[in-house]
Design an enzyme around this catalytic site. Structure first.
Site, short mmCIF file in Angstrom:
data_model
loop_
_atom_site.label_atom_id
_atom_site.label_comp_id
_atom_site.label_asym_id
_atom_site.label_seq_id
_atom_site.Cartn_x
_atom_site.Cartn_y
_atom_site.Cartn_z
N HIS A 225 0.66 -1.41 -0.17
CA HIS A 225 0.18 -0.20 -0.27
C HIS A 225 0.45 1.16 0.11
CE1 HIS A 225 -3.81 -1.77 0.71
NE2 HIS A 225 -3.07 -2.69 1.02
N ASP B 138 3.82 9.54 -0.55
CA ASP B 138 2.14 9.10 -0.63
C ASP B 138 2.04 7.74 -1.48
OD1 ASP B 138 0.10 7.88 1.63
OD2 ASP B 138 -0.34 10.00 0.95
#
Ligand code: GDG
Length: 471
Positions: A172, A380
């Site tokens: 992720h 991110d």
């Protein structure tokens, strides 16, 4: 489904097993004091629950309380298989190796990664425990889908224990370029660990390329496009599967009468012409220091009028026992206090800083109420907040300022994109997004909405599992 296995014990055997650091349920306490479980509200769980219900799924994960052993239980059509962690393991495997080594290292080393051999030992031991739990939960020739950086060794461990399984892994968070990854003293074990999966999924193609390059250069393995060849001649694949959100559910929530009314109330309470909004876990990767400084300079210089403009920053409490996070909180609170002290007036602070967690409908109301959403992480994996904001804007209004260094930037091209390290550039983009005309904002928002509507979390899960199945 619970059936007897060869040993004759009642261990659940599932066609699809998901392995994640956390179980898909949270503890609840009813009014009469009795304890129970409820399905966790996150996007990953919501997307996988129907697939797992249809496939007799099992979910392996830690239930959140240290030093507590729990028996497997059934919840909402899924077998929950709790993995126990001691308080020491929570410190070394989770807060240490996962969140103070891998997390900063994989996010461009924006904070200094710590390398401790005892953390690594705990990481190996806990990964083995998860792998063992998955190995006994999975049916013959079943599928196991391992999630995220806490469990990077599970794929190869599982492969050894259960060669019949089909193994997927999804990361992720970002996967760093080799220059950074090579610092890791245990780099070889981590690469081999991940490459135990038949399909290794990343958020963006660049991360898959970083991984394949490392397999070639560090391990000397052959790679052809997305494929890699293990020393025993078997093959695996690495590719990008950008994660998303339950788009329709967010849109419906944002359009519910309660949320519409609450959004109007927020606007009234803020009494501002323009509302800027930030929503992040309080994490050093999210670029909060730079963002707050940019707003501070804009308010001090008068380019943003503190009488007409507010910046609302929700900073959800996160990893509060890790040192670096305590420092970040102190820094942000000092900065916000200083700016409000310098530029605020009685009853009118220019920055509304909320170190709190809110229910989902309050988040949707905030998204609806904001004129400009500011998402400026230094790095991110994806960033779901940006996608949630877009999903909540069925009025086609609202502007998005988005960091180039969020995985979401590849898909959300019509946002005002910024380099979060460039404070002047960020200030310009904040002003441009705040001043843009309706036509411009709508043109961009329509395009953003199209992307998020056609690429939701179901699409993500189905694509990954279909590709894994096809291998
Ligand atoms: C990791 C990767 C990747 C936040 N505050 C509240 C709240 N949230 C929700 C948001 C959003 C989620 O938490 C945060 O997701 P992000 O994607 O923004 O960031 P990470 O937590 O760092 O997630 C990231 C993600 O995994 C998925 O793969 O995109 O790159 O770092 O959904 O809405 N939700 C509620 N109250 C809050 O106060 N209800």
């Amino acid at each position: 489904m619970t059936t007897s296995n060869e040993a004759g014990t009642d261990t659940p055997r599932a066609a699809l097993v998901v392995v994640a650091n956390r179980l898909a349920v949270e503890r609840t306490t009813a009014a009469d004091g009795s304890a129970g479980w409820q399905t966790s509200p996150g996007g990953l769980v919501t997307a996988l629950v129907p697939i797992m219900q249809a496939k007799d799924g099992a979910w392996v994960g830690w239930h959140g309380a240290p030093d507590e052993e729990l028996e497997p239980f059934h919840h909402d059509g899924i077998d929950m298989i709790p993995v126990a962690l001691s308080a020491g393991e929570v410190e070394e495997y989770y807060e240490g190796m996962s969140n103070a080594t891998f997390w900063p290292l994989y996010h461009d080393s924006v904070a200094f990664p710590e390398f401790h051999r005892e953390w690594w030992d705990a990481y190996v031991a806990v990964n083995r425990r998860f792998a063992e739990a998955a190995a006994s939960a999975a049916d013959d020739n079943g599928t196991v889908w391992v999630q995220d950086y806490q469990l990077q060794l599970v794929p190869s461990m599982l492969r050894e224990m259960r060669p019949d399984l089909r193994i997927g892994f999804f990361l992720h968070i970002p996967f760093p370029p080799s220059e950074l990854f090579q610092q890791l003293p245990w780099r070889r074990a981590v690469l081999e660990g991940l490459a135990g999966a038949d399909l290794v999924g990343f958020q963006v193609p660049g991360a898959a390329t970083n991984f394949l390059n490392l397999l070639r250069r560090r391990l000397g393995w052959d790679t052809h496009r997305q494929e890699f060849v293990r020393p025993d001649g078997s093959r695996g694949r690495a590719a990008a599967y950008p994660i998303s959100i339950a788009t329709q559910a967010f849109e419906d929530l944002a359009n519910s009468p309660e949320v519409v009314e609450r959004a109007a109330q927020i606007r009234e309470d803020l009494a501002a012409e323009t509302v800027f909004l930030g929503v992040d876990r309080l994490d050093y990767t999210k670029g909060l220091r730079q963002r707050v400084r940019a707003f501070g300079e804009l308010f001090t210089s008068g380019e943003l009028d503190p009488e007409k403009v507010v910046f609302v920053q929700v900073a959800t409490p996160s990893r509060e026992r890790v040192e670096e996070y305590k420092r970040l909180r102190d820094d942000i609170e000092l900065l916000v206090g200083r700016i409000n002290g310098d530029s605020g007036q009685l009853g009118r602070p220019p920055i509304h800083y909320l170190h709190q967690s809110f229910p989902r409908d309050e988040m949707a109301a905030l998204y609806r109420a904001a004129d400009v959403m500011v998402v400026t992480p230094l790095r991110d994996g994806m960033n779901l907040v940006a996608k949630e904001y877009v999903a909540c804007r069925s009025d086609n209004d609202g502007a998005l300022v988005l960091s180039e260094f969020a995985g979401a930037a590849r898909e959300l091209k019509q946002a005002w994109q910024v380099n979060p390290y460039d404070i002047d550039g960020m200030k310009e983009a904040i002003l441009a997004a705040g001043r843009a005309g309706k036509q411009e904002t709508r043109r961009r928002m329509r395009a953003l909405r199209k992307q998020v509507a056609t690429h939701d979390i179901d699409h993500w899960a189905e694509t990954f599992l279909a590709d894994l199945d096809a291998i």
